[in-house]
Design an enzyme around this catalytic site. Structure first.
Site, mmCIF file in Angstrom:
data_model
loop_
_atom_site.group_PDB
_atom_site.id
_atom_site.type_symbol
_atom_site.label_atom_id
_atom_site.label_comp_id
_atom_site.label_asym_id
_atom_site.label_seq_id
_atom_site.Cartn_x
_atom_site.Cartn_y
_atom_site.Cartn_z
ATOM 1 N N GLU A 1 -0.516 6.173 -0.912
ATOM 2 C CA GLU A 1 -1.332 6.828 -1.931
ATOM 3 C C GLU A 1 -2.406 7.680 -1.273
ATOM 4 O O GLU A 1 -2.777 7.440 -0.113
ATOM 5 C CB GLU A 1 -1.973 5.724 -2.796
ATOM 6 C CG GLU A 1 -2.860 6.234 -3.911
ATOM 7 C CD GLU A 1 -3.232 5.153 -4.927
ATOM 8 O OE1 GLU A 1 -2.982 3.956 -4.663
ATOM 9 O OE2 GLU A 1 -3.777 5.514 -5.986
ATOM 10 N N TYR B 1 0.310 -8.248 -6.772
ATOM 11 C CA TYR B 1 -0.437 -8.400 -5.516
ATOM 12 C C TYR B 1 -0.771 -9.863 -5.270
ATOM 13 O O TYR B 1 -0.836 -10.665 -6.201
ATOM 14 C CB TYR B 1 -1.735 -7.593 -5.585
ATOM 15 C CG TYR B 1 -1.539 -6.104 -5.406
ATOM 16 C CD1 TYR B 1 -1.402 -5.559 -4.142
ATOM 17 C CD2 TYR B 1 -1.482 -5.251 -6.505
ATOM 18 C CE1 TYR B 1 -1.221 -4.188 -3.964
ATOM 19 C CE2 TYR B 1 -1.302 -3.875 -6.341
ATOM 20 C CZ TYR B 1 -1.169 -3.358 -5.071
ATOM 21 O OH TYR B 1 -0.989 -2.008 -4.885
ATOM 22 N N ASN C 1 2.008 5.338 -13.869
ATOM 23 C CA ASN C 1 1.703 4.161 -13.050
ATOM 24 C C ASN C 1 0.670 3.296 -13.772
ATOM 25 O O ASN C 1 -0.310 3.823 -14.316
ATOM 26 C CB ASN C 1 1.103 4.622 -11.715
ATOM 27 C CG ASN C 1 0.495 3.471 -10.929
ATOM 28 O OD1 ASN C 1 1.197 2.642 -10.354
ATOM 29 N ND2 ASN C 1 -0.847 3.382 -10.914
ATOM 30 N N GLU C 2 0.876 2.016 -13.791
ATOM 31 C CA GLU C 2 -0.079 1.069 -14.390
ATOM 32 C C GLU C 2 -0.681 1.656 -15.665
ATOM 33 O O GLU C 2 -1.909 1.774 -15.799
ATOM 34 C CB GLU C 2 -1.169 0.671 -13.382
ATOM 35 C CG GLU C 2 -0.590 -0.096 -12.209
ATOM 36 C CD GLU C 2 -1.608 -0.858 -11.352
ATOM 37 O OE1 GLU C 2 -2.818 -0.706 -11.566
ATOM 38 O OE2 GLU C 2 -1.156 -1.617 -10.470
ATOM 39 N N GLU D 1 4.648 -2.072 -6.134
ATOM 40 C CA GLU D 1 3.378 -2.377 -5.458
ATOM 41 C C GLU D 1 3.302 -3.882 -5.271
ATOM 42 O O GLU D 1 3.288 -4.635 -6.256
ATOM 43 C CB GLU D 1 2.171 -1.879 -6.267
ATOM 44 C CG GLU D 1 2.060 -0.375 -6.309
ATOM 45 C CD GLU D 1 0.755 0.131 -6.907
ATOM 46 O OE1 GLU D 1 -0.267 -0.585 -6.835
ATOM 47 O OE2 GLU D 1 0.771 1.251 -7.451
ATOM 48 N N GLN E 1 -0.149 -0.794 1.315
ATOM 49 C CA GLN E 1 0.340 0.566 1.441
ATOM 50 C C GLN E 1 0.603 0.829 2.915
ATOM 51 O O GLN E 1 -0.055 0.234 3.755
ATOM 52 C CB GLN E 1 -0.689 1.544 0.917
ATOM 53 C CG GLN E 1 -1.008 1.349 -0.563
ATOM 54 C CD GLN E 1 -1.852 2.511 -1.123
ATOM 55 O OE1 GLN E 1 -2.177 3.460 -0.435
ATOM 56 N NE2 GLN E 1 -2.200 2.392 -2.386
HETATM 57 O O1 AHR Z 1 -2.651 0.035 -4.294
HETATM 58 C C1 AHR Z 1 -3.919 0.215 -4.801
HETATM 59 C C2 AHR Z 1 -3.924 0.322 -6.321
HETATM 60 O O2 AHR Z 1 -3.512 -0.866 -6.880
HETATM 61 C C3 AHR Z 1 -3.013 1.352 -6.923
HETATM 62 O O3 AHR Z 1 -3.552 2.618 -6.925
HETATM 63 C C4 AHR Z 1 -2.834 0.853 -8.314
HETATM 64 O O4 AHR Z 1 -1.595 1.222 -8.871
HETATM 65 C C5 AHR Z 1 -2.996 -0.653 -8.183
HETATM 66 O O5 AHR Z 1 -3.885 -1.156 -9.107
#
Ligand code: AHR
Length: 486
Positions: free
Chosen positions: A25, A239, A172-173, A290, A339
């Site tokens: 990103e 995550y 995204n999200e 992600e 990332q």
């Molecule tokens: O990876 C960091 C952020 O985490 C991304 O921009 C977003 O999609 C997620 O909340």
């Protein structure tokens, strides 16, 4: 002695190479400095892309790279990132540190990066603050060969031929930074934007990925499966948050990180169950675009840059996650760790002209032997460890490659104890050869810019071939790969 059973007769699903993807990103030093330094940089580069990073990603077998975000994607206007660099608009990166984004890395540069790495591009379009027309134009700019305003513009910008674009994300999200929408509203938006993401060539259809749920938001999946029948993939973000920094944690926190990581197994299972009801043929992929550890940033760094070191704890998370994705490869068609460079659970870190590989990098490199193989039925007995006994001491996956060799990857999660295993392969009377590699170290072990090789893969020899498999002793906190020829 733990029992490890592999059944080569039980062929389950293809492990698509895209499970081993990365996400990058416009955030902190991921793109700028991490991958792109510009043609004028003293750091060795080809067309602005740093050679050390490109070579490392190539060797790691990176199959697909997602870009430009993340939250950044829903604020990105692609036209700002084309044409002569001196004319490109500067903007503020509101999500990530409020820094100036000069748009010197745009569409042309992204495709050049993917060309150098040899990976598929995966672009995420802007639904949150972009228009349908803008998204439609981007796809035309990239993929259309004939005469049209956008293909002419591309040609004027120096690119005669269209690029090949397989993967395209529609937002995204969108439940959060991508527009704060509810599932029903987003589903309608997806259907509308998706119409104008044109397939210009029937033999090169675009694989459309809908903005999916956060972690265990099963309602989101239910609604999208009901309403968005033309998506090819549904994204999922999951995550592993820790609340501590990458290197300052105790054993209890180590196990709670692994416990959180293991939740992804249940989360994928439950989303898959919903998807199975609407799509029993499993045509729609769950795209975990992600995932990875999210620690507190390193002291003294910009909190908006999400820079974290990376230790064997992260490598264990990577090994567990990739084994879990392999086991769900009937439904998980792609995954992208967040990332690639200098942000969150990176595979490499840079400091000026220096670059180091993280323990996570080595896990990806070891596991690349699973890419495009067939997942096999396998099972390993293990203890339940950690504070509340909620982490398995061992987790494995096994696959069959096109030569008939078995690739097996096993994680020993214990911070302190080695584990003896007895592997039996069904219908096997003789093993010709076994090659093995290991990544191991203390739970805090990591590489630094002065000690670059503290953690790296080495040959593993602590095993014995037996008639139907092998016996091995896996050290604590280790990721081990076996390639078995029968
Ligand atoms: O990876 C960091 C952020 O985490 C991304 O921009 C977003 O999609 C997620 O909340």
């Amino acid at each position: 002695m733990e029992k490890y059973l592999i059944n080569p007769n039980q062929k389950i699903s293809k492990i698509r190479k895209e499970i081993y993807g990365n996400f990058s990103e416009h955030l902190g030093r991921c793109i700028y400095e991490g991958m792109y330094v510009g043609e004028q940089s003293k750091i060795q580069n080809i067309n602005g892309m740093r050679c050390d990073v490109v070579n490392a990603l190539k060797e790691m077998g990176l199959p697909v790279l997602r870009w430009p975000g993340g939250c950044f994607a829903d604020e990105y206007h692609w036209m700002d990132g084309i044409g002569p660099k001196e004319n490109r608009k500067k903007m503020i990166n509101t999500h990530w540190g409020g820094v100036i984004e000069d748009n010197s890395f745009g569409t042309h540069e992204f495709f050049e990066l993917c060309r150098q790495i040899g990976c598929e591009p995966y672009i995420c379009g802007n639904v949150g603050s972009g228009t349908v027309q803008e998204m439609s134009d981007w796809v035309q700019y990239i993929t259309f060969e004939g005469i049209s305003p956008m293909s002419e513009l591309r040609k004027r910008n120096g690119r005669e031929e269209p690029w090949k674009l397989k993967y395209f994300g529609i937002g995204n999200e969108n439940w959060g930074c991508g527009g704060n929408m509810n599932a029903e509203f987003y589903a309608d938006q997806f259907n509308r934007y998706n119409v104008y993401v044109r397939n210009y060539y029937p033999d090169r259809p675009i694989y459309r990925i809908a903005g999916g749920p956060n972690r265990d938001d099963y309602h989101w999946t239910e609604v999208l499966m009901q309403k968005c029948r033309s998506m090819n993939g549904l994204s999922l973000h999951c995550y592993t948050g820790t609340g501590n920094t990458a290197l300052e944690f105790n054993e209890e926190q180590y196990y709670s990180t692994l416990k959180d990581c293991m939740l992804i197994d249940e989360i994928i299972t439950r989303h898959s169950e919903i998807m199975n009801r609407y799509d029993p043929q499993k045509r729609i992929g769950l795209i975990v675009d992600e995932w990875g550890t999210w620690h507190r940033v390193e002291v003294g760094t910009n909190p908006g840059f999400l820079y974290q070191q990376s230790s064997m704890r992260d490598a264990i998370v990577a090994g567990l996650s990739l084994n879990i994705f392999n086991k769900h490869s009937d439904r998980v068609h792609m995954a992208n760790i967040a990332q690639t460079i200098n942000v969150l659970q990176s595979v490499a870190l840079t400091d000026g002209e220096k670059m180091i590989l993280t323990p996570t990098y080595y896990v990806f490199k070891m596991f690349k032997d699973h890419q495009e193989n067939t997942l096999l039925g396998s099972y390993i007995t293990s203890e339940k460890i950690g504070q509340n006994g909620n982490v398995p001491s061992l987790l494995e996956s096994a696959s069959l490659n096109e030569n008939g060799d078995i690739v097996s990857t096993i994680v020993n999660t214990s911070a302190t104890d080695s584990s003896e295993i007895h592997c039996q392969i069904a219908d096997t009377n003789a093993i010709c050869d076994i090659k093995s590699e290991i990544l191991t170290g203390s739970i805090h072990a990591h590489n630094t810019f002065t000690e670059t090789d503290n953690v790296k893969t080495v040959e593993f020899t602590d095993f014995t071939k037996i008639t139907e498999g092998f016996k091995a002793k896996l050290p604590p906190c280790s990721v081990v790969k076996f390639i078995i020829k029968r």
